[in-house]
Structure formats: C-alpha cells, structure tokens
Design a protein around this motif. Structure first.
Motif, PDB file in Angstrom:
ATOM      1  N   ILE A  28       0.838  -1.209   0.000  1.00  0.00           N
ATOM      2  CA  ILE A  28       0.000   0.000   0.000  1.00  0.00           C
ATOM      3  C   ILE A  28       0.868   1.252   0.000  1.00  0.00           C
ATOM      4  O   ILE A  28       0.576   2.229  -0.694  1.00  0.00           O
ATOM      5  N   ALA A  29       1.950   1.217   0.779  1.00  0.00           N
ATOM      6  CA  ALA A  29       2.812   2.392   0.921  1.00  0.00           C
ATOM      7  C   ALA A  29       3.388   2.860  -0.407  1.00  0.00           C
ATOM      8  O   ALA A  29       3.678   4.048  -0.577  1.00  0.00           O
ATOM      9  N   SER A  30       3.529   1.928  -1.355  1.00  0.00           N
ATOM     10  CA  SER A  30       4.144   2.293  -2.637  1.00  0.00           C
ATOM     11  C   SER A  30       3.126   2.758  -3.671  1.00  0.00           C
ATOM     12  O   SER A  30       3.511   3.156  -4.776  1.00  0.00           O
ATOM     13  N   GLY A  91       6.842   2.634   4.278  1.00  0.00           N
ATOM     14  CA  GLY A  91       7.337   3.358   3.116  1.00  0.00           C
ATOM     15  C   GLY A  91       8.814   3.678   3.248  1.00  0.00           C
ATOM     16  O   GLY A  91       9.475   4.049   2.273  1.00  0.00           O
ATOM     17  N   LEU A  92       9.361   3.497   4.468  1.00  0.00           N
ATOM     18  CA  LEU A  92      10.758   3.842   4.738  1.00  0.00           C
ATOM     19  C   LEU A  92      11.622   2.657   5.142  1.00  0.00           C
ATOM     20  O   LEU A  92      12.838   2.683   4.946  1.00  0.00           O
ATOM     21  N   ASN A 144      20.449   0.247   8.089  1.00  0.00           N
ATOM     22  CA  ASN A 144      20.499   0.174   6.633  1.00  0.00           C
ATOM     23  C   ASN A 144      20.550  -1.248   6.099  1.00  0.00           C
ATOM     24  O   ASN A 144      20.573  -1.459   4.897  1.00  0.00           O
ATOM     25  N   ALA A 145      20.586  -2.226   6.998  1.00  0.00           N
ATOM     26  CA  ALA A 145      20.631  -3.615   6.561  1.00  0.00           C
ATOM     27  C   ALA A 145      19.272  -4.031   6.017  1.00  0.00           C
ATOM     28  O   ALA A 145      18.242  -3.720   6.576  1.00  0.00           O
ATOM     29  N   ALA A 146      19.290  -4.741   4.890  1.00  0.00           N
ATOM     30  CA  ALA A 146      18.073  -5.315   4.287  1.00  0.00           C
ATOM     31  C   ALA A 146      16.997  -4.261   4.036  1.00  0.00           C
ATOM     32  O   ALA A 146      15.812  -4.539   4.105  1.00  0.00           O
ATOM     33  N   GLY A 147      17.420  -3.025   3.774  1.00  0.00           N
ATOM     34  CA  GLY A 147      16.441  -1.992   3.442  1.00  0.00           C
ATOM     35  C   GLY A 147      15.790  -1.362   4.642  1.00  0.00           C
ATOM     36  O   GLY A 147      14.772  -0.687   4.515  1.00  0.00           O
ATOM     37  N   GLY A 148      16.345  -1.569   5.818  1.00  0.00           N
ATOM     38  CA  GLY A 148      15.764  -1.011   7.022  1.00  0.00           C
ATOM     39  C   GLY A 148      16.077   0.473   7.159  1.00  0.00           C
ATOM     40  O   GLY A 148      16.928   1.022   6.468  1.00  0.00           O
TER      41      GLY A 148
END
Length: 299
Positions: A28-30, A91-92, A144-148
């Motif tokens: 949904i966020a995208s 989303g972040l 920043n790991a795995a898109g965090g």
C-alpha cells in the motif's frame, strides 16, 4: 480433530493474518496515500462487519458519554493511528524489520499499563521488556541492513504504541461491549476520522496502483474481518494463556512473508531480533500475563 486442536489452528491462522498486514501495508505504501488507504480499509470492512452483527444477532449496548468518548479516542489511536503509522513506516523501512518491531506489542501493552495504570511489574514482565528491547535494538543498530531505516522503524514503534493505548483504553470502558460490535464501531468511527485528512491528499488526482488497491481490499477483508472471526473462534476453545502464546506467530509470519513474498533478505540482525521478541512474548504468556495482543478494531 479435538476442540482444543481446532482452537490452536484458528489462533495460528488469525496471527498469520496479523503478520500479513505488514506485507499488505508495504504494498500500500508504494501506491496509495496513507489516509486514503486507511479510509478505504474501513469503508470496505465496516459494511461486512455490520452484516456479521445482524447475522449473529449481536446488538450494540447503550453507551454513556464517557464510553462514546473512549471509543472515539480508541478509533483515532488504535484504528487510524496504527494503520497510518504502519503504512508510513513501511514506506521507509523493510517489512522484516517491521515484523520484529510489531512483535513487541504484548510487551509494550504491559509496559504502558505499568506506566499509566501504576500496576506493579512482575519479574517476568521486566525480563520480557529487556528481551523485547534487545530485539528492537538488534535492528536499530544496523538500520540500513536489508532496506531497514531508523526513521521507518521509529514510525512502526509509534504504531505499536498506538495499539498499546487502544488496549489500555479498553480497560477504561464502563460498558461491556461485544467484541464484534466494538470492531464494527472501530471501523465506522475510523472511517470518519480517516476520510477527513484523506480528502486533502487528493486521492483521485493520483495514479493508484493495482497492487496497492488489492492490498487494501485484502487488509480490510482478511486481517480485519476474517482475522477477527478466527481469533475469537480460537480463543473460545482454549485458555487465555494458551491464546496469548499464539501472539508469537504474528512477528514470525511477518518476517517469513517478507522473505517469501517481497523477496527481502533476512540478515542475522533480524534473526536475533525475532528470537529476542519471541522469547519475550512466550515468556510473558507462559507467566500468565493478560497483556497479550488481541484481534480487534485496532487491527
């Protein structure tokens, strides 16, 4: 199949749907503005819940002004606040990180009770809080790991706090409201609260992705409606402590679904985080705590 085993199956499926809300919110966020998605969720769920109330003969009791105010605040925090913060956070940050943070809800709810209701903490709760904190820190120190993302994880934790307030406020209600009736009220009030800011997002002036629209429909009908039915069907067949143990399924399912559906990598920090959170939730439930997460209108 025995009644108890049926209960276990229903509870596991209910918590699986809770975990899946993380994946739905990520999609949904995208593709949808936050408040628009939230309003659509409740617009779809509300009539279905009304039909269920009518079909089962559940009636809304007469409510005092105090209880009506509590319900509005609950809807604002647990329904709209939780959903919008969850979508915004996803989303972040990664869905795997979000799954770890969301798993702390039973512990956060118990901690809020201590802070605001002045309840005396039991040793098991203090240990659970420490473990849950360690779990969240394991992903916070490597944002920043795995898109965090540290900011995204913070928004997810704020969502958890909102849901914790929902549970706390439930204790302040003076009237005993049937769970189905309360969920219906949360959906109805939640729609009214969310639709006002949604108008300012100019949703019809934007391109809405098909994936996001499908995710909203899924969120409204599966976790919100089917998840509610599964949870209470299961809870009616087992003890409260047994039901509380199944809340541990939600964060695990969120992390696993993030890997299977979204293809997100699961690093050592997520594994360590989920292990700490699971230990906290299972330990809290085994100690007989009643601060477990329930499927409700806030979800």
């Amino acid at each position: 199949m025995s009644r108890q085993v049926q209960g276990y199956l229903y509870l596991a499926l209910a918590m699986l749907t809770v975990g899946s809300t993380v994946i739905a919110s990520k999609l949904i966020a995208s593709g949808l503005p936050t408040f628009t998605a939230t309003a659509l969720r409740f617009a779809l769920a509300f009539p279905v819940l009304l039909v269920l109330m009518r079909a089962t003969g559940v009636r809304l009791p007469k409510l005092s002004r105090h209880d009506r105010l509590i319900l509005v605040i609950q809807a604002g925090a647990g329904s709209v606040g939780y959903t919008t913060l969850l979508i915004s956070g996803l989303g972040l940050t990664s869905a795997a990180d979000a799954g770890v943070v969301i798993g702390t809800l039973p512990v956060v709810s118990a901690a809020i009770s201590i802070l605001l209701l002045r309840e005396r903490p039991k040793p098991a709760l203090l240990v659970a809080v420490a473990l849950a904190t360690a779990g969240v820190l394991s992903i916070a120190v490597t944002p920043n790991a795995a898109g965090g993302s540290l900011a995204g994880n913070a928004l997810i934790f704020c969502a958890v706090f909102c849901e914790g307030l929902f549970i706390l406020l439930n204790k302040k209600l003076k009237t005993d409201i049937p769970p189905l009736a309360q969920s219906t009220l949360m959906a109805g009030i939640g729609f009214v609260v969310a639709v006002i800011p949604a108008v300012f997002e100019a949703p019809f002036a934007q391109d809405i992705s098909t994936g996001a629209a499908v995710a909203v429909a899924y969120y409204a009908l599966v976790p919100t409606v089917a998840g509610f039915l599964l949870w209470y069907a299961g809870a009616a067949r087992v003890s409260g402590t047994e039901a509380a143990l199944f809340t541990a399924v939600a964060p695990v399912s969120a992390v696993m679904l993030a890997f299977l559906i979204l293809g997100e990598p699961i690093g050592l920090n997520q594994v360590a985080g989920i292990a700490c959170v699971l230990a906290a939730v299972l330990g809290l439930a085994a100690a007989g705590s009643r601060a477990a997460m329930t499927i409700s209108g806030g979800r």
